[in-house]
Write a protein that holds these residues in place. Structure first.
Motif, PDB file in Angstrom:
ATOM      1  N   UNK A 150      20.714  28.609  26.238  1.00 63.45           N
ATOM      2  CA  UNK A 150      19.191  29.709  26.069  1.00 63.45           C
ATOM      3  C   UNK A 150      19.837  31.096  26.035  1.00 63.45           C
ATOM      4  N   UNK A 151      20.989  31.332  26.866  1.00 59.19           N
ATOM      5  CA  UNK A 151      21.394  32.736  26.824  1.00 59.19           C
ATOM      6  C   UNK A 151      22.020  32.884  25.606  1.00 59.19           C
ATOM      7  N   UNK A 152      22.703  32.133  25.100  1.00 60.74           N
ATOM      8  CA  UNK A 152      23.303  32.245  23.554  1.00 60.74           C
ATOM      9  C   UNK A 152      22.149  32.662  22.676  1.00 60.74           C
ATOM     10  N   UNK A 153      21.164  31.696  22.673  1.00 65.38           N
ATOM     11  CA  UNK A 153      20.022  32.194  21.777  1.00 65.38           C
ATOM     12  C   UNK A 153      19.286  33.473  21.966  1.00 65.38           C
ATOM     13  N   UNK A 154      19.318  34.068  23.192  1.00 67.71           N
ATOM     14  CA  UNK A 154      18.727  35.347  23.441  1.00 67.71           C
ATOM     15  C   UNK A 154      19.748  36.386  22.904  1.00 67.71           C
ATOM     16  N   UNK A 155      20.948  36.341  23.000  1.00 71.16           N
ATOM     17  CA  UNK A 155      22.134  37.315  22.460  1.00 71.16           C
ATOM     18  C   UNK A 155      22.154  37.187  21.039  1.00 71.16           C
ATOM     19  N   UNK A 156      21.885  35.900  20.395  1.00 73.58           N
ATOM     20  CA  UNK A 156      21.949  35.831  18.963  1.00 73.58           C
ATOM     21  C   UNK A 156      20.887  36.502  18.329  1.00 73.58           C
ATOM     22  N   UNK A 157      19.951  36.938  19.048  1.00 75.36           N
ATOM     23  CA  UNK A 157      18.820  37.640  18.450  1.00 75.36           C
ATOM     24  C   UNK A 157      19.362  39.128  17.920  1.00 75.36           C
ATOM     25  N   UNK A 158      20.406  39.504  18.435  1.00 70.38           N
ATOM     26  CA  UNK A 158      20.990  40.739  17.822  1.00 70.38           C
ATOM     27  C   UNK A 158      22.316  40.562  17.428  1.00 70.38           C
ATOM     28  N   UNK A 159      22.601  39.502  17.131  1.00 71.79           N
ATOM     29  CA  UNK A 159      24.319  39.185  16.309  1.00 71.79           C
ATOM     30  C   UNK A 159      24.802  38.165  16.651  1.00 71.79           C
ATOM     31  N   UNK A 160      26.120  38.212  16.513  1.00 71.33           N
ATOM     32  CA  UNK A 160      27.015  36.970  16.873  1.00 71.33           C
ATOM     33  C   UNK A 160      27.367  36.863  18.515  1.00 71.33           C
ATOM     34  N   UNK A 161      27.902  35.813  18.911  1.00 66.91           N
ATOM     35  CA  UNK A 161      28.108  35.872  20.262  1.00 66.91           C
ATOM     36  C   UNK A 161      29.635  35.015  20.330  1.00 66.91           C
ATOM     37  N   UNK A 162      30.465  35.268  21.385  1.00 68.08           N
ATOM     38  CA  UNK A 162      31.738  34.897  21.624  1.00 68.08           C
ATOM     39  C   UNK A 162      31.853  34.452  23.180  1.00 68.08           C
ATOM     40  N   UNK A 163      32.062  33.009  23.651  1.00 65.72           N
ATOM     41  CA  UNK A 163      31.977  32.927  24.722  1.00 65.72           C
ATOM     42  C   UNK A 163      33.777  33.066  25.236  1.00 65.72           C
ATOM     43  N   UNK A 164      33.866  33.729  26.471  1.00 68.39           N
ATOM     44  CA  UNK A 164      35.066  33.769  27.254  1.00 68.39           C
ATOM     45  C   UNK A 164      35.083  33.097  28.715  1.00 68.39           C
ATOM     46  N   UNK A 165      36.091  33.008  29.199  1.00 64.88           N
ATOM     47  CA  UNK A 165      36.130  32.327  30.630  1.00 64.88           C
ATOM     48  C   UNK A 165      36.416  32.981  31.644  1.00 64.88           C
ATOM     49  N   UNK A 166      36.403  34.295  31.658  1.00 62.34           N
ATOM     50  CA  UNK A 166      36.700  35.140  32.794  1.00 62.34           C
ATOM     51  C   UNK A 166      36.553  36.578  32.730  1.00 62.34           C
ATOM     52  N   UNK A 167      36.338  37.336  33.765  1.00 61.02           N
ATOM     53  CA  UNK A 167      36.116  38.775  33.724  1.00 61.02           C
ATOM     54  C   UNK A 167      37.177  39.504  33.034  1.00 61.02           C
ATOM     55  N   UNK A 168      38.723  39.142  33.169  1.00 56.32           N
ATOM     56  CA  UNK A 168      39.554  39.842  32.466  1.00 56.32           C
ATOM     57  C   UNK A 168      39.533  39.737  31.008  1.00 56.32           C
ATOM     58  N   UNK A 169      39.018  38.375  30.474  1.00 54.01           N
ATOM     59  CA  UNK A 169      38.630  38.233  29.123  1.00 54.01           C
ATOM     60  C   UNK A 169      37.729  39.042  28.527  1.00 54.01           C
ATOM     61  N   UNK A 170      36.637  39.183  29.484  1.00 48.31           N
ATOM     62  CA  UNK A 170      35.416  40.227  29.060  1.00 48.31           C
ATOM     63  C   UNK A 170      36.012  41.851  28.927  1.00 48.31           C
TER      64      UNK A 170
END
Length: 277
Positions: A150-170
């Motif tokens: 669901x979260x991915x679908x929401x943000x895909x409303x404005x473009x692409x998404x990439x999932x990461x595993x940590x705050x450091x990666x973010x």
């Protein structure tokens, strides 16, 4: 995903507007969206779109499946704390506030003993305003696969998404795509000024620079070959491109970019500590 989407946008500014533009009429109706913003003119604009509005967090939050926090980082703590009384077991929290770690968000929404772990931290970028963004996303441990979808679908409303595993990666995402548009705009400014110094007009310089950046990135996106190969194909030995690239290499262009990104990543980590206080 076919379940009805009910959504609260906490902060009704540019990014919230971009998200709503991509969602209303496609994934939800305007009346499914509740917007909280202290600015009266902002609320009036949302009301014209058919959403419900409030100046401060209210009981309508309790009936919204997803909360999206789209406020400035320095206002995030007080905003989250004012919303916390209305949180429900099924509430999915999505934060697009820069510099606020997942652990900090979870602590503000819950308690030190029972942090709220049904939350997703996101780092979008400004091209999202035209539906061409890319968002780094990180799910806390309480987020289910359905929540992630669901979260991915929401943000895909404005473009692409990439999932990461940590705050450091973010933080790395922040240094690349979050801050990256500013690097591109700086390079664009330099190209335009360089062309004007060589005698081209303002209009000619802008048109040529914009088309060159757009065409080159599109070619890189569509080509199966790495950027290095594409660069080599433009570069003839002893030619004009080789002369230009030699200057970049002498000035250590790649190292400068890397140092700039490291500074951005380090600053993101510093801000996370400051905002958590």
């Amino acid at each position: 995903m076919t379940k009805e989407l009910t959504l609260s946008l906490i902060g009704g500014g540019n990014m919230a507007t971009a998200l709503a533009t991509g969602l209303i009429g496609k994934r939800c109706a305007a009346h499914d969206v509740h917007v909280i913003d202290p600015n009266e003119s902002v609320r009036a604009a949302w009301q014209e779109r058919g959403t419900t509005v409030a100046a401060t967090p209210d009981a309508q939050l309790a009936g919204r499946r997803v909360w999206i926090f789209a406020v400035k980082p320095q206002h995030m703590k007080e905003t989250v704390l004012s919303c916390r009384p209305f949180i429900q077991p099924e509430t999915l929290v999505v934060s697009i506030a820069a510099g606020i770690t997942g652990a900090t968000i979870a602590g503000w929404l819950g308690t030190p003993e029972r942090p709220w772990l049904r939350a997703v931290r996101c780092m979008p970028n400004t091209p999202a305003l035209i539906g061409e963004g890319i968002t780094g996303m990180m799910a806390l441990s309480g987020v289910s696969e359905d929540d992630k979808a669901l979260a991915q679908q929401l943000l895909r409303a404005v473009g692409e998404v990439v999932w990461v595993e940590s705050d450091q990666a973010l933080d790395a995402v922040t240094a690349l795509s979050g801050s990256g548009p500013a690097y591109v705009f700086l390079f664009l400014e330099a190209l335009i000024q360089g062309a004007k110094n060589l005698g081209l007009s303002d209009q000619q310089s802008r048109q040529l620079a914009l088309a060159t950046l757009h065409g080159s990135t599109q070619l890189a996106a569509l080509s199966p070959e790495p950027p290095a190969t594409l660069r080599e194909r433009v570069t003839s030995k002893g030619g004009t491109t080789a002369a230009a690239l030699a200057v970049f290499e002498q000035r250590q262009f790649a190292a400068i970019v890397g140092q700039a990104m490291l500074a951005a990543s380090d600053r993101a980590a510093e801000l996370a500590i400051e905002y958590a206080k």
